[in-house]
Write an enzyme that holds these catalytic residues in place. Structure first.
Site, mmCIF file in Angstrom:
data_model
loop_
_atom_site.group_PDB
_atom_site.id
_atom_site.type_symbol
_atom_site.label_atom_id
_atom_site.label_comp_id
_atom_site.label_asym_id
_atom_site.label_seq_id
_atom_site.Cartn_x
_atom_site.Cartn_y
_atom_site.Cartn_z
ATOM 1 N N ASP A 195 12.165 33.535 5.951
ATOM 2 C CA ASP A 195 11.941 32.782 4.716
ATOM 3 C C ASP A 195 13.154 31.951 4.312
ATOM 4 O O ASP A 195 13.043 31.080 3.445
ATOM 5 C CB ASP A 195 11.544 33.732 3.576
ATOM 6 C CG ASP A 195 10.164 34.345 3.819
ATOM 7 O OD1 ASP A 195 9.637 34.183 4.928
ATOM 8 O OD2 ASP A 195 9.620 34.987 2.903
ATOM 9 N N GLY A 208 0.147 -6.887 5.020
ATOM 10 C CA GLY A 208 -1.256 -7.011 5.383
ATOM 11 C C GLY A 208 -1.648 -8.468 5.501
ATOM 12 O O GLY A 208 -2.303 -8.886 6.451
ATOM 13 N N LEU A 209 -1.185 -9.291 4.556
ATOM 14 C CA LEU A 209 -1.502 -10.711 4.585
ATOM 15 C C LEU A 209 -0.850 -11.385 5.794
ATOM 16 O O LEU A 209 -1.456 -12.212 6.476
ATOM 17 C CB LEU A 209 -1.021 -11.365 3.296
ATOM 18 C CG LEU A 209 -1.515 -12.799 3.099
ATOM 19 C CD1 LEU A 209 -3.006 -12.810 2.809
ATOM 20 C CD2 LEU A 209 -0.759 -13.465 1.955
ATOM 21 N N ASP A 213 0.875 -16.163 -7.596
ATOM 22 C CA ASP A 213 1.027 -15.570 -6.276
ATOM 23 C C ASP A 213 0.240 -14.261 -6.147
ATOM 24 O O ASP A 213 -0.142 -13.854 -5.069
ATOM 25 C CB ASP A 213 2.516 -15.316 -6.017
ATOM 26 C CG ASP A 213 2.760 -14.870 -4.601
ATOM 27 O OD1 ASP A 213 2.466 -15.661 -3.692
ATOM 28 O OD2 ASP A 213 3.204 -13.722 -4.401
#
Lengths: 418, 523
Positions: free
Chosen positions: B36, B424-425, B289
């Protein structure tokens, strides 16, 4: 033993339990699954030690005991059957299932051997179920591999053929290299245990000669001996000298001519010593303190002293198996302080007092020591890296010189004072 | 018995360690086997702490179990108290010790120490980490304050009569909590700007002596309900101290939080206009934007507090569409369910990351907000992701100031969520320009092999177009049209079109079918 001073210490410990071995065992045998029967703590331990988030579906998991499993063991057995069947239905590629005991399963006396036996009887489709304990009340860190391998020994087919058996998980590249070198020595029949596929269990018999590649396999060695195999006495294959002694033990046992051994190995040794030289310069005279964890401490201390010139302040080891370590202890310098067991607070007091240049320790202690100005090396890195063999000696030394090198880079004043 | 391949939360005693390690002069005796001790690395490696957690593990072994483990425990307690000289002692067990029932808390209390000893009972086989942290904090506060004489009546506007600035406690920040270190600084700064002082921050950085000063504050601020709600409720019941319920993550929530705190303290709340100029998120989100953010499909999973906060920001402040919301915190399930209901979706309450991944795939989001595990799942699905919640990863403890709460927190959130989307763009643009010579040798996507032009998985191929009588067949014309659709929505368009084709009884999908389907689902 050389002149080592052996001390025993007890108190609060800071070591991993045997479950941690799963982290490298599951990579060694990709067709096996390790199912810990334990608590959320067990699951959390393995994922924390391994940083496993990268896997989509890892080849290990935990059957987490819940309140109702503790209430009735009969139900716990049924529950475990259910979990195993669900798992195997989902993962048809699994060929060997390791049921791994934990602290809670040991304390409630859940009999995993019986569960494994029953499952072997009821499962069809070529899955073998074996069991061992990785519990922290019985095992530390690398001992988990000892348990896992011992559990596979009964599955080894009998064979009367002469063979060399390398025992203990090695990096695949290192294993290949060893096999090549043994082949050059004329030892053609070389097998490895654990195998790369859990179903390729090597055979064993009276003409099997075992070379232990790792120092923590005492129980496995005994089980192999009971099967008639001969355990070759040798130091462990860390560093040039250890690896040479290790290979030599096999060569002698297989009657390899001295001249062939020398002509095969000597060029490697010359090359390796040359590669070691820059690291020896960095490490020579530096003070080393090893905290107990991986059981590799004694062979590493031997290498770092003998081949890199480090001064050994203290060599901790979780437990000392004298029979296994005999050859290593002989090679340690007079008066080396070996401490078996641990009282972590007192050990840290000694570190603070003696101010070593490098401490080998677990991940929990590394940053606190660094914050106190003491350089550290994680012991867990040593069980993941290809460090065995003559050709890896310089890489092994580099692992230890890197923290010192880095310290000098970041503290140019310290460098100018030296 | 539950099969777990990976878990979002550790066991409850790790929660207790979080409280002990967050504080000063507290020591935790944990009756536990040696394995532990791994939990130390959560603090020293993940949080990069330069000190060990103040925890003594008894590290009992199998051979001790036959003998007197109680004596072993007492020996460790005595030694730890002498060595560390804490001003309060927590005593508890991990899962294994719970089974052997040594009752270390009672043992410690019987040893005659002159210091407060808190006996922690954290059921390891039914509870988890956050519950353990919450319970430990509550037991510690209660244990230290229960004998303190109570004020006749707590008046949260007493500061006015006493001629001083109002003061509050910030309760809940802890180690291994998401960005707690910086949230505390941010909230301190904001409250200070409104003339409100901080009395005590706890557990992070507090000593037991500071806990004794808690009742001197006018109100409590409950920053992380998972950790501090039960403590705040107890202080309310026993000391009459009201507490704030709104967690200031996001511009709107920060506004509401300030309003709530001002009202509790009997102050005039600041105007919304004042607040809107504090964070750049509001303007950045309005700026032209950000138009392309409109209606982005976002899937959210995390602890309760951060998941609920993220859903609100996504919907109200960034104009996203929340297509999935869930948590692994059972204790927060009710809150998350009602938040999901308001969004018209069903909450996902689970501790199984594979279920989360499946739900994510089903929802076909354009952005995932989740834990580090969802980051990995999203990567496999080729969807951008930002991390908003624990469990902690070393990357979640950045060197720079990076709060989630307050005005600066909203700035951080805007950047952290929108940057993956920009990528992503970019992927889309790269897809558009894929025939340009720069790209013919194979562009390596940011999203691994799933993203960008490499992702042909969403395009129907021969094997899955002819296999089923019921499945409509894509004509080459239809396929060509589908290929023009940006990769991150292509999967959804494909599914919708096939669904439409089946409904309309149409066997072949050509470009016209695609347009028909588009019009159908718009309507």
């Amino acid at each position: 033993m050389g002149g080592a001073t052996l001390l025993k210490e007890s108190g609060p410990r800071e070591v991993f339990c045997g479950l941690t071995s799963i982290v490298w065992l599951h990579r060694r045998m990709p067709d096996a699954f390790f199912l810990v029967v334990g608590s959320r703590t067990c699951a959390h331990l393995i994922q924390s030690a391994a940083g496993v988030m990268i896997f989509a579906e890892p080849r290990f998991g935990t059957a987490i005991l819940e309140e109702r499993d503790l209430a009735g063991l009969a139900d716990a057995h049924d529950e475990l059957d259910r979990v195993v069947k669900d798992l195997l239905a989902r993962r048809p590629e699994i060929r060997t299932l390791f049921l791994v005991g934990s602290c809670p399963s040991e304390v409630i006396k859940l009999d995993l051997a019986r569960v494994a036996e029953r499952l072997n009887g009821s499962l069809t489709g070529g899955v073998r179920v074996v069991n061992y304990s990785g519990s922290g009340i019985e095992t530390t860190f690398t001992q988990g591999e000892d348990g896992a391998l011992k559990a596979l020994v009964p599955l080894m087919p009998e064979s009367n053929e002469e063979q060399l058996l390398l025992v203990g998980t090695l990096a695949n590249s290192v294993e290949d290299r060893f096999i090549t070198l043994f082949n050059r020595l004329g030892i053609k029949n070389v097998a490895s245990f654990p195998p790369r596929q859990s179903t390729d269990i090597p055979p064993i018999g009276p003409r099997t000669k075992v070379l232990l590649a790792q120092p923590y396999l005492g129980d496995t060695a005994r089980a192999l001996k009971d099967k008639g195999a001969e355990i070759l006495k040798a130091p462990f294959p860390l560093g040039v000298e250890g690896s040479k002694g290790w290979m030599e033990a096999a060569a002698k046992s297989f009657g390899v001519q001295d001249s062939l051994f020398t002509s095969t190995v000597e060029p490697l040794i010359i090359r390796a010593r040359k590669a070691l030289e820059p690291f020896r310069e960095k490490l020579s005279g530096k003070l080393l303190f090893l905290l107990p964890e991986s059981q590799l401490e004694i062979p590493l201390a031997r290498f770092l002293h003998q081949e890199c010139g480090m001064k050994l302040i203290e060599v901790g080891t979780p437990y000392l198996n004298r029979e296994m370590m005999n050859e290593e202890l002989e090679l340690l310098p007079e008066g080396t302080r070996i401490v078996e067991g641990q009282h972590v607070e007192k050990q840290l007091d000694r570190i603070r007092q003696e101010q070593p240049d490098l401490v080998v320790c677990g991940m929990g202690l590394a940053n606190p020591l660094e914050a106190e100005g003491i350089s550290t090396k994680w012991s867990i890195e040593l069980v993941f890296s290809p460090i065995h063999g003559i050709d890896q000696a310089a890489d092994l030394a580099e692992l230890f010189s890197r923290p010192l090198h880095r310290r000098n880079l970041l503290n140019p004043k310290v460098l100018s004072q030296v | 018995m539950e099969l777990t391949l990976w878990t979002y939360e550790g066991p409850p005693h790790v929660g207790a360690m979080r409280i002990a390690s967050s504080m000063k002069d507290v020591h935790y005796i944990l009756h536990a086997p040696q394995g532990d001790t791994y939990a130390d690395l959560l603090f020293t490696m993940i949080e990069r702490r330069g000190s060990r957690p103040p925890v003594t593990y008894t590290t009992f072994q199998a051979r001790d179990l036959g003998g007197d483990t109680a004596e072993l425990v007492k020996g460790h307690i005595k030694e730890a108290v002498e060595r560390f000289k804490p001003s309060a002692l927590l005593v508890g067990e991990s899962c294994t010790a719970e089974l052997i029932q040594d009752q270390p808390g009672s043992l410690a209390q019987g040893m005659g120490f002159d210091l407060p000893i808190i006996n922690l009972e954290l059921p390891a086989y039914s509870k988890k980490e956050n519950w353990g942290a919450s319970e430990t904090f509550y037991q510690l506060v209660r244990g230290l304050l229960k004998d303190q004489p109570k004020e006749s009546e707590h008046i949260s506007t007493a500061w006015k009569e006493e001629g001083r600035r109002p003061r509050v406690n910030l309760l809940g920040p802890s180690l291994l909590g998401f960005r707690c270190r910086d949230d505390v600084l941010e909230i301190q700064k904001i409250l200070g700007a409104h003339g409100i002082d901080i009395n005590v921050v706890a557990p992070l950085g507090a000593k037991p002596a500071d806990v004794l000063r808690l009742p001197k504050a006018d109100i409590n601020v409950c920053l992380y309900p998972e950790i501090s709600e039960s403590t705040c409720s107890w202080l309310e019941r026993n000391f009459g101290m009201p507490f704030s319920h709104i967690v200031p993550i996001g511009v709107n929530a920060t506004q509401d939080f300030l309003k709530e705190v001002h009202q509790l303290l009997g102050m005039d709340p600041p105007t919304i206009e004042q607040g809107n100029h504090q964070s750049k998120l509001t303007w950045y989100s309005k700026s032209v934007d950000s138009n392309y953010l409109t209606g982005k499909r976002v899937f959210i999973f995390g602890d309760g507090t951060h998941a609920i906060a993220a859903a609100r920001i996504a919907k109200e402040e960034l104009g996203f569409e929340v297509v999935g919301l869930g948590t692994y915190s059972r204790e927060m399930a009710r809150h998350v369910r009602s938040a999901a209901k308001e969004l018209g979706i069903e909450a996902l309450i689970t501790n199984n990351y594979l279920e989360v991944e499946a739900a994510m795939a089903e929802a076909a989001p354009e952005l995932v907000l989740g834990t580090q595990m969802e980051r990995h799942s999203a990567k496999r699905l080729g969807v951008p992701c930002a991390v908003i919640s624990t469990p902690m990863h070393v990357q979640d403890v950045p060197a720079r100031y990076s709060p989630q709460m307050g005005w600066e927190g909203a700035n951080v959130i805007f950047d952290d969520w929108v940057h993956p989307l920009m990528m992503g763009l970019e992927e889309h643009l790269i897809g558009m320009f894929r025939h340009d010579f720069e790209f013919v040798d194979g562009h390596q996507s940011h999203l691994g092999h799933q993203g960008g032009l490499q992702n042909e998985n969403d395009l129907p191929n021969e094997s899955n177009t002819v296999s089923n009588e019921e499945t409509p067949i894509w004509t080459s014309d239809g396929k060509a049209e589908l290929a023009k659709i940006p990769f991150f929505v292509r999967g959804k368009v494909r599914r919708n079109t096939e669904k439409y084709a089946r409904q309309a009884g149409c066997r072949n999908i050509d470009s016209e079918t695609l347009y028909d389907a588009k019009a159908h689902f718009r309507a």
